[in-house]
Design an enzyme around this catalytic site. Structure first.
Site, PDB file in Angstrom:
ATOM      1  N   ARG A   1      75.555  27.027  28.176  1.00  9.78           N
ATOM      2  CA  ARG A   1      75.798  26.814  26.749  1.00  9.78           C
ATOM      3  C   ARG A   1      76.190  25.358  26.546  1.00  9.78           C
ATOM      4  O   ARG A   1      77.073  24.843  27.226  1.00  9.78           O
ATOM      5  CB  ARG A   1      76.918  27.724  26.235  1.00  9.78           C
ATOM      6  CG  ARG A   1      77.207  27.550  24.741  1.00  9.78           C
ATOM      7  CD  ARG A   1      78.327  28.471  24.285  1.00  9.78           C
ATOM      8  NE  ARG A   1      79.609  28.120  24.869  1.00  9.78           N
ATOM      9  CZ  ARG A   1      80.717  28.847  24.734  1.00  9.78           C
ATOM     10  NH1 ARG A   1      80.672  29.980  24.058  1.00  9.78           N
ATOM     11  NH2 ARG A   1      81.852  28.465  25.293  1.00  9.78           N
TER      12      ARG A   1
ATOM     13  N   ARG B   1      80.342  28.162  30.334  1.00  3.32           N
ATOM     14  CA  ARG B   1      81.076  27.385  29.323  1.00  3.32           C
ATOM     15  C   ARG B   1      81.177  25.948  29.805  1.00  3.32           C
ATOM     16  O   ARG B   1      82.127  25.560  30.475  1.00  3.32           O
ATOM     17  CB  ARG B   1      82.467  27.984  29.111  1.00  3.32           C
ATOM     18  CG  ARG B   1      82.474  29.415  28.609  1.00  3.32           C
ATOM     19  CD  ARG B   1      83.904  29.880  28.327  1.00  3.32           C
ATOM     20  NE  ARG B   1      83.947  31.237  27.826  1.00  3.32           N
ATOM     21  CZ  ARG B   1      84.175  32.319  28.584  1.00  3.32           C
ATOM     22  NH1 ARG B   1      84.389  32.164  29.888  1.00  3.32           N
ATOM     23  NH2 ARG B   1      84.206  33.514  28.053  1.00  3.32           N
TER      24      ARG B   1
ATOM     25  N   HIS C   1      91.163  32.281  23.117  1.00  4.24           N
ATOM     26  CA  HIS C   1      90.565  31.718  24.326  1.00  4.24           C
ATOM     27  C   HIS C   1      91.502  31.852  25.522  1.00  4.24           C
ATOM     28  O   HIS C   1      91.043  32.025  26.656  1.00  4.24           O
ATOM     29  CB  HIS C   1      90.188  30.258  24.092  1.00  4.24           C
ATOM     30  CG  HIS C   1      88.959  30.091  23.271  1.00  4.24           C
ATOM     31  ND1 HIS C   1      87.697  30.353  23.756  1.00  4.24           N
ATOM     32  CD2 HIS C   1      88.788  29.712  21.977  1.00  4.24           C
ATOM     33  CE1 HIS C   1      86.803  30.142  22.802  1.00  4.24           C
ATOM     34  NE2 HIS C   1      87.437  29.748  21.727  1.00  4.24           N
TER      35      HIS C   1
ATOM     36  N   CYS D   1      77.576  38.338  25.019  1.00  2.00           N
ATOM     37  CA  CYS D   1      78.449  37.609  25.946  1.00  2.00           C
ATOM     38  C   CYS D   1      79.884  37.555  25.454  1.00  2.00           C
ATOM     39  O   CYS D   1      80.707  36.864  26.023  1.00  2.00           O
ATOM     40  CB  CYS D   1      77.917  36.194  26.187  1.00  2.00           C
ATOM     41  SG  CYS D   1      77.903  35.149  24.724  1.00  2.00           S
TER      42      CYS D   1
ATOM     43  N   ARG E   1      90.474  34.959  15.064  1.00  2.00           N
ATOM     44  CA  ARG E   1      90.564  35.574  16.386  1.00  2.00           C
ATOM     45  C   ARG E   1      91.889  35.317  17.089  1.00  2.00           C
ATOM     46  O   ARG E   1      92.314  36.112  17.928  1.00  2.00           O
ATOM     47  CB  ARG E   1      89.414  35.092  17.264  1.00  2.00           C
ATOM     48  CG  ARG E   1      89.417  33.608  17.506  1.00  2.00           C
ATOM     49  CD  ARG E   1      88.136  33.129  18.131  1.00  2.00           C
ATOM     50  NE  ARG E   1      88.000  33.552  19.506  1.00  2.00           N
ATOM     51  CZ  ARG E   1      86.970  33.222  20.282  1.00  2.00           C
ATOM     52  NH1 ARG E   1      85.986  32.518  19.792  1.00  2.00           N
ATOM     53  NH2 ARG E   1      86.922  33.599  21.526  1.00  2.00           N
TER      54      ARG E   1
ATOM     55  N   GLU F   1      76.500  33.956  16.302  1.00  2.00           N
ATOM     56  CA  GLU F   1      77.936  34.068  16.022  1.00  2.00           C
ATOM     57  C   GLU F   1      78.230  34.044  14.532  1.00  2.00           C
ATOM     58  O   GLU F   1      79.319  34.430  14.106  1.00  2.00           O
ATOM     59  CB  GLU F   1      78.680  32.907  16.699  1.00  2.00           C
ATOM     60  CG  GLU F   1      78.476  32.842  18.198  1.00  2.00           C
ATOM     61  CD  GLU F   1      78.888  31.495  18.766  1.00  2.00           C
ATOM     62  OE1 GLU F   1      80.003  31.404  19.307  1.00  2.00           O
ATOM     63  OE2 GLU F   1      78.093  30.541  18.648  1.00  2.00           O
TER      64      GLU F   1
ATOM     65  N   ASN G   1      82.831  37.681  19.759  1.00  2.00           N
ATOM     66  CA  ASN G   1      84.167  37.211  19.382  1.00  2.00           C
ATOM     67  C   ASN G   1      84.127  36.501  18.028  1.00  2.00           C
ATOM     68  O   ASN G   1      84.853  36.847  17.097  1.00  2.00           O
ATOM     69  CB  ASN G   1      84.716  36.255  20.443  1.00  2.00           C
ATOM     70  CG  ASN G   1      84.849  36.924  21.790  1.00  2.00           C
ATOM     71  OD1 ASN G   1      84.887  38.137  21.895  1.00  2.00           O
ATOM     72  ND2 ASN G   1      84.904  36.127  22.842  1.00  2.00           N
ATOM     73  N   ASP G   2      83.262  35.490  17.927  1.00  2.00           N
ATOM     74  CA  ASP G   2      83.174  34.758  16.668  1.00  2.00           C
ATOM     75  C   ASP G   2      82.431  35.551  15.596  1.00  2.00           C
ATOM     76  O   ASP G   2      82.770  35.457  14.415  1.00  2.00           O
ATOM     77  CB  ASP G   2      82.498  33.404  16.880  1.00  2.00           C
ATOM     78  CG  ASP G   2      83.471  32.341  17.355  1.00  2.00           C
ATOM     79  OD1 ASP G   2      84.662  32.438  17.001  1.00  2.00           O
ATOM     80  OD2 ASP G   2      83.061  31.423  18.072  1.00  2.00           O
TER      81      ASP G   2
END
Length: 849
Positions: free
Chosen positions: A592, A556, A449, A780, A720, A686, A709-710
């Protein structure tokens, strides 16, 4: 956590097991439970910092005492070392003096003592009797193993309470007893029932208590110095033997003492955020106690409790970083954090802090003053290497002051390139782009992150550079290239000129792309691809609009919930969401719902300690477990949706039941008037299981957004944030691409019905509604901005890319140069390859960026 509880046990003494090891404590409780059979005894475990990380935590011990407390009292059994200190600190956290008075800390051996204590408690013994029985638990074993003529319970090597055993060793370590070897020595001593002192025979310094890292450092024991051990107490002989053996092993440090390379030896720094930065090394500085001095000071009990609670918070954070360091760069480098932990629990330092608090000082003032004494002692050491270790004192002191003051966790020491261990999401979110020209992190991965936030702010960054970068002096001139992973220290003039030219060329290219960023992104064959922005603040939304984003594909919302001591209320959320929509100038924003857990915890939302938080309570799981928090957010989202084009998206879904429950709460939040007109409902894909059974979700959805990403992390079992497996974590791995293709194919044959199907009703699996259009699929994750990934994603069926605001012009430029038919052929070929590297090679040779 309570491991044995029954209401009928309320009149019996409760037991708390404090151990560095969660597994050991659980096993000991299981054994003790077998001894009492059906006689209920309340036992609670306060062990480890989680199920795998060794350590003790005063706050958890306090919670365990509360769990098993009753008028009969509580007996606490501990293993060794800092467990005793943590248990003592836990007593200070107990606000009710009556509870404190009925807690007994037992010096009994952990396993044998717990078994005997459980039996005694089950029989109705009082707390003092239970503690006494536990203390004598070894007498039976000692009698069995001693000879007929030996009836003494004393250790055969124990010469009496006043006798002192002596021994000497010669320091062989290149830099003497600096922080890491000294921490190993102190840790060895703290685990023994002995009073140990050390004296530097060569220099005459000492003697000092061996259990205090702050005092051991003042010996200034260099290579070749002779150090004398003076030990007394029941385990004096064992202390001598252990320390001599440790010295023979050079305190488990390589004998040559060679410093670690300035970069990770296996790969070097990893590129994490593109761009070139030229500047001077800057570090993080933490809170000053000045504000605390100005604030009203509580009574000594209150101020000491603040110290203890802050220590628990800082200990957890240091243990977390130590775990990351041990995993990514090895246990040797991670031992510096052992020194930090030793300083945090140093008995000499804590005694000084408590004395100052009792004299009326505020918590932060007392801590700062006590640490200043230690820092001066270390700074005055004659050896420059040992003198430099005063930085460790400053680091621990700064963390404590930040925890005590509640101030922002850290700020830069000046404009330049930030060099740090790693950054939490909260720290990364606080960075000022005008001050931070670049970032170099010792640990972490490009998909962490912190790296994502650096990219969103256009800050060049490198990660996994190795612990050696932390030794770069403040003000050192460095150059980094966040696209290639280059790190140059003290660059010569010719190198500096070369990087300056490259930076100018990049700036010119970005200016040209930004000039046309507001125009639609059409492929060569005329297909329109939405290019939206991932935003995490009002400022990000303004930048997204300025960069030509077609909307916010991911807001976010956790940015509103982090770095505070309570959740934002509904009206505060509405104001932020509407502000973001206004900044986008009428473009759609996709909110989200709160995605915390994993590496994004909330201080005001207590969560259970989990062995692997990324596979635990996070995303929608945590939201549905705390529905009041989710309901408030959904009310705010509905209110914002009545003022501008808005979508809501739920994260980390694994089952259709989770989605239906989330939609039920959304209907409830909307109120009697129903869902706002134009509000679209979507989910993030995800979890691999959700991707594979996406057809069961589609009837409930208006859109899908794939979080690569996930999805990559879970598909490839590669965390990650772990640099050691960063090479595996590639969204272009064919396994990940197969999942994306499956989602796109299913979505292309189904229609969005989420806004029309009543809550609770379903559409049979495999069926579709025969009107409307396909459910649009967006990406995304970071792959959406990857120049090599873009043609593959479009070829698989993705029609929206959501990226950091500053990446929008570049992504639009890439899309405009692609032919969709060719992308489709390329994507199908990629599905048949071996790994992500092969896919990248294919794209590079076919459609180079």
């Amino acid at each position: 956590m309570a491991t044995s509880r029954d209401d009928s046990a309320g009149s019996l003494v409760g037991l708390v097991v404090v151990s560095h090891s969660w597994a050991l404590a659980r096993a000991a409780v299981a054994l003790a439970s077998e001894m009492v059979h059906d006689r209920p005894v309340r036992m609670a475990v306060a062990a480890g910092l989680d199920e795998v990380t060794l350590g003790t935590d005063a706050v958890r011990i306090k919670q365990a005492i509360d769990e098993v407390d009753s008028p009969a009292g509580v007996v606490v059994l501990m293993d060794l070392g800092s467990a005793v200190l943590s248990a003592e600190l836990a007593l200070d956290l107990l606000e009710d003096p009556d509870v404190r008075d009925r807690v007994v800390l037992s010096a009994a051996p952990l396993v044998e003592g717990l078994v005997v204590a459980a039996v005694a408690a089950a029989g109705g013994a009082g707390r003092k009797e239970v503690a006494a029985e536990a203390h004598n638990a070894l007498m039976g074993k000692a009698a069995h193993l001693s000879g007929p003529a030996d009836t003494s319970s004393a250790s055969p090597n124990y010469a009496g309470p006043d006798a002192e055993l002596l021994a000497t060793f010669t320091v062989a370590n290149a830099h003497g007893l600096h922080a890491r070897p000294a921490a190993r020595l102190v840790g060895e001593v703290r685990g023994l029932d002995a009073q140990v002192r050390l004296r530097n025979v060569t220099s005459g310094a000492g003697p000092v208590p061996a259990a205090s890292l702050s005092r051991v450092a003042t010996l200034a024991a260099l290579r070749g110095h002779e150090v004398e051990i003076l030990a007394s107490g029941p385990q004096a002989s064992e202390a001598i033997d252990h320390l001599l053996a440790l010295a023979d092993r050079h305190f488990d440090e390589p004998l040559d003492g060679a410093p670690s390379p300035l970069v990770a030896s296996h790969t070097g720094p990893l590129p994490a955020s593109p761009g070139i930065a030229i500047g001077r090394v800057r570090k993080l500085s933490f809170a000053s106690p000045a504000a605390d001095r100005a604030a009203p000071t509580g009574d000594p009990v209150t101020e000491w409790r603040r110290v203890v609670e802050a220590m628990a918070d800082v200990r957890r954070e240091i243990e977390r970083i130590r775990s990351v360091a041990a995993r990514e760069v090895g246990p040797q480098e991670a031992r510096i954090f052992d020194a930090h932990l030793m300083l945090l629990g140093d008995a000499e330092v804590l005694a000084d802090v408590r004395q100052r608090v009792n004299a009326g000082a505020a918590a932060a003032t007392a801590w700062a003053a006590a640490l200043a004494v230690v820092e001066k002692q270390w700074s005055d050491l004659p050896d420059p290497y040992l003198r430099a270790r005063a930085e460790d004192v400053r680091a621990v002191g700064a963390q404590m002051l930040a925890a005590l003051s509640g101030a922002p966790s850290a700020t830069m020491t000046g404009s330049g390139i930030l060099v740090a261990n790693e950054l939490t999401p909260a720290q990364a979110a606080e960075l000022d782009r005008d001050t931070v020209h670049g970032i170099v992190l010792a640990y972490g991965s490009p998909s962490s992150h912190a790296a994502i936030l650096a990219r969103s702010r256009g800050i060049p960054a490198l990660v996994a550079a190795g612990a050696g970068v932390l030794r770069l002096a403040e003000g050192t001139s460095i150059v980094i290239d966040g696209s290639t992973g280059e790190l140059v220290i003290d660059p010569p003039a010719a190198t500096l000129t070369r990087f300056q030219q490259r930076a100018a060329e990049l700036a010119q290219h970005e200016t040209e792309q930004r000039a046309v960023a507001g125009e639609p992104a059409l492929t060569l064959d005329g297909t329109h691809i939405e290019v939206a922005a991932n935003v995490g603040s009002f400022g990000d939304a303004h930048e997204a609009a300025a960069c030509g984003a077609d909307g916010a594909g991911l807001v976010r919302t956790e940015f509103l919930f982090l770095n505070r001591d309570r959740a934002p209320d509904i009206q505060e959320q509405v104001a932020e969401y509407v502000g973001i929509a206004d900044a986008l100038g009428g473009r759609r924003s996709t909110l989200r719902t709160l995605d915390v857990g994993g590496d994004k915890p909330l201080t005001y939302l207590p969560m259970p300690v989990e062995e692997n938080p990324f596979l635990g309570q996070r995303g929608i799981r945590l939201q549905l477990d705390r529905p009041e928090l989710l309901l408030d957010q959904l009310v705010a989202i509905c209110q914002a949706a009545r003022k501008g084009p808005t979508s809501v998206m739920f994260p980390m879904l694994s089952t259709v039941g989770e989605l239906r429950e989330a939609r039920r709460l959304l209907i409830e939040a909307a109120g009697p008037g129903g869902l706002p007109e134009g509000l679209r409902v979507g989910m993030m894909v995800e979890v691999p299981a959700a991707a594979l059974k996406i057809a069961t979700f589609l009837p409930e959805l208006d859109f899908i957004s794939i979080g690569t990403n996930d999805l990559t992390q879970y598909t490839l079992a590669a965390e990650r944030g772990n640099a050691a497996v960063a090479g595996l974590s590639d969204a272009l791995d064919p396994g990940v691409l197969q999942l994306i293709r499956h989602v796109c194919q299913a979505a292309a044959s189904t229609v969005p019905v989420a806004s029309t199907v009543p809550v609770g009703s379903t559409v049979p699996v495999g069926s579709t509604v025969p009107v409307g259009s396909a459910v649009p699929v967006a990406v995304c994750g970071e792959a959406a901005a990857d120049q090599l990934a873009i043609p593959v994603l479009l070829g698989l069926g993705v029609r929206e890319l959501s990226v950091s605001p500053r990446a929008v012009p570049t992504v639009k430029a890439r899309v405009r140069g692609l032919d969709l038919a060719r992308c489709t052929s390329l994507a199908l070929a990629a599905l048949e390859l071996d790994d992500g590297a092969s896919v990248r090679q294919l794209v590079s040779s076919s459609l180079p960026a």
